[in-house]
Design a protein around this motif. Structure first.
Motif, short mmCIF file in Angstrom:
data_model
loop_
_atom_site.label_atom_id
_atom_site.label_comp_id
_atom_site.label_asym_id
_atom_site.label_seq_id
_atom_site.Cartn_x
_atom_site.Cartn_y
_atom_site.Cartn_z
N LEU A 68 1.33 -1.48 -0.11
CA LEU A 68 -0.02 0.12 -0.19
C LEU A 68 0.94 1.23 0.16
O LEU A 68 0.46 1.57 -0.24
CB LEU A 68 -0.52 0.30 1.35
CG LEU A 68 -1.70 -0.88 1.48
CD1 LEU A 68 -2.88 -1.42 2.80
CD2 LEU A 68 -2.99 -0.64 -0.21
N HIS A 69 2.11 0.95 -0.21
CA HIS A 69 2.86 2.51 -0.11
C HIS A 69 2.22 3.50 -1.21
O HIS A 69 1.58 2.69 -2.60
CB HIS A 69 4.19 2.01 -1.03
CG HIS A 69 5.22 2.87 -0.97
ND1 HIS A 69 5.31 4.33 -1.99
CD2 HIS A 69 6.63 3.06 0.01
CE1 HIS A 69 6.38 4.87 -1.00
NE2 HIS A 69 7.10 4.22 -0.20
N PRO A 70 2.15 4.68 -0.76
CA PRO A 70 1.34 5.75 -1.81
C PRO A 70 2.32 6.07 -3.00
O PRO A 70 1.55 6.64 -4.41
CB PRO A 70 1.25 6.55 -0.06
CG PRO A 70 2.32 6.91 0.60
CD PRO A 70 2.20 5.61 -0.01
N PHE A 71 3.81 6.13 -2.66
CA PHE A 71 4.58 6.27 -3.62
C PHE A 71 4.85 4.94 -4.99
O PHE A 71 6.70 5.15 -3.98
CB PHE A 71 4.54 7.46 -3.72
CG PHE A 71 4.36 9.25 -3.69
CD1 PHE A 71 3.81 9.33 -4.82
CD2 PHE A 71 4.38 9.84 -2.27
CE1 PHE A 71 3.06 10.49 -4.38
CE2 PHE A 71 3.30 10.51 -2.25
CZ PHE A 71 2.59 11.30 -3.22
N LYS A 72 4.67 3.96 -5.38
CA LYS A 72 4.90 2.91 -5.73
C LYS A 72 6.72 3.42 -6.80
O LYS A 72 6.49 2.37 -7.14
CB LYS A 72 4.16 1.12 -5.75
CG LYS A 72 4.15 1.12 -4.33
CD LYS A 72 2.62 0.70 -4.78
CE LYS A 72 2.35 -0.55 -5.50
NZ LYS A 72 1.18 -1.99 -5.05
N GLY A 73 5.93 4.29 -7.27
CA GLY A 73 6.78 4.72 -8.37
C GLY A 73 7.88 5.37 -8.58
O GLY A 73 9.09 5.68 -9.25
N ASN A 74 8.38 5.39 -6.85
CA ASN A 74 9.56 5.34 -6.75
C ASN A 74 11.07 5.42 -6.26
O ASN A 74 10.76 4.34 -6.85
CB ASN A 74 10.34 5.94 -4.95
CG ASN A 74 8.68 7.46 -3.90
OD1 ASN A 74 8.14 8.38 -4.82
ND2 ASN A 74 8.69 7.33 -2.87
#
Length: 373
Positions: A68-74
């Motif tokens: 559920l990481h909000p910014f998995k594109g990091n």
């Protein structure tokens, strides 16, 4: 483009892969490495054809459909630093960064992370090139999920986001609300001159890049409309509506819900089918047979083969992308799609794997053919 994305120079192209081709030719030399926040199919192929090697430096959570990481594109800054120190900054022509990462399930990169990547890149003298295809969507998620930007307009966030990069490739068929068209944008005038010369060979004159005049006007209007807050809120909201219905029915999808599509998790949807029998391709075919829904495999078929060994890549994510065209479908269409997915899920135990009976040399997911095992 200059008003909303902020880059100094623009070279029009017929679509995004035209921009990728030109970019790869002017920047990549044989033996180079191009780090990025997960590969994209056409981008990686252009990099490889130019003699480069793509290296995935996305955070580990991006490869976990249930994170559920909000910014998995990091970007993982340590992975990026390790690569730079291993191969040398001179062997890295640019860092390839995508907004709302397609292959990860439409997952965004945060403003804070891109700023950190930019600062690191400047330390080593390395460019950052953005895949801006869905940068407006990414700006929306920054507005919704990063506290510092909750009261800023999408247009303001987009301009700031792009300011941490040195150029971009763009497929206008997504955010810019058109059927065809794209561009390559650059801040460096000398690179722009090289790109402008190559455009005449591969795309068309540098003033239109393979597009008709009406297509260019449509895209200019599309850019204006795409950054309107109400528009992007409604667009992503439609995707969220479909995704929430599937979650309510316990159908396995990638979470958090992305910006332009729902991604079915084929590994959990069809656990009886091994990955080398193409479960996501099987699921996409079954959805078409069930209700005429045209979905896209984003798994082992899309991942392709290693250019060194010829072996299949086996990505952690084995997905089916249900992309929602902008300004096309109604809530009734979303309900029908959800019900079709539910029906296939209910009968999932009867599905069998596939075998590939035709494989083209490049980008096999476009043209490969399959039959039932």
């Amino acid at each position: 483009m200059q008003k909303y994305y902020g880059y100094r120079h623009i070279v029009p192209t017929h679509q995004g892969r035209g921009a990728e081709n030109i970019l790869s030719q002017i920047l990549i030399k044989p033996g180079d490495y191009i780090p990025g926040n997960m590969y994209f199919t056409t981008t990686r192929l252009h990099q490889e054809l130019a003699g480069g090697t793509f290296v995935d430096v996305i955070i580990d959570e991006a490869h976990d459909a249930q994170s559920l990481h909000p910014f998995k594109g990091n970007v993982d800054l340590q992975k990026l630093t390790d690569l730079i120190e291993r191969v040398g900054a001179e062997r890295i022509p640019y860092i390839s960064v995508a907004g709302t990462v397609n292959m990860a399930g439409g997952q965004p990169i945060s403003m804070a992370n891109l700023r950190a990547v930019y600062q690191l890149a400047q330390t080593y003298g390395i460019r950052i090139i953005l895949d801006a295809t869905r940068a407006v969507e990414n700006a929306y998620f920054i507005q919704q999920r990063e506290e510092d930007y909750s009261n800023q307009a999408i247009a303001t966030i987009l301009h700031k986001f792009c300011s941490y990069t040195d150029g971009c490739t763009m497929s206008g068929k997504k955010d810019a609300l058109v059927n065809i068209g794209g561009w390559l944008a650059l801040n460096d005038y000398n690179l722009y001159e090289e790109a402008r010369n190559l455009i005449v060979i591969y795309e068309g004159l540098h003033t239109y890049g393979g597009m008709a005049g009406r297509d260019m006007e449509a895209m200019a209007r599309g850019i204006e409309e795409s950054v309107q807050d109400d528009h992007i809120r409604a667009r992503v909201g439609q995707v969220e509506y479909l995704g929430q219905k599937l979650l309510d029915w316990d159908i396995p999808i990638v979470v958090p819900i992305g910006g332009h599509a729902i991604y079915l998790d084929a590994k959990r949807f069809l656990p009886q089918i091994p990955q080398d029998q193409f479960p996501a391709q099987c699921l996409a075919a079954e959805l078409y047979l069930e209700a005429g829904i045209r979905a896209m495999e984003r798994g082992i078929v899309s991942a392709g083969r290693s250019k060194e060994t010829g072996d299949n890549y086996y990505p952690e994510l084995e997905l089916v992308r249900l992309t929602i065209p902008r300004r096309v479908y109604t809530q009734a269409h979303m309900d029908l799609t959800a019900e079709a997915v539910e029906e296939v899920y209910y009968n999932r135990d009867r599905l069998r794997g596939l075998k590939m009976i035709y494989e083209p040399k490049y980008l096999r997911f476009f043209q490969a053919r399959f039959e039932l095992q």
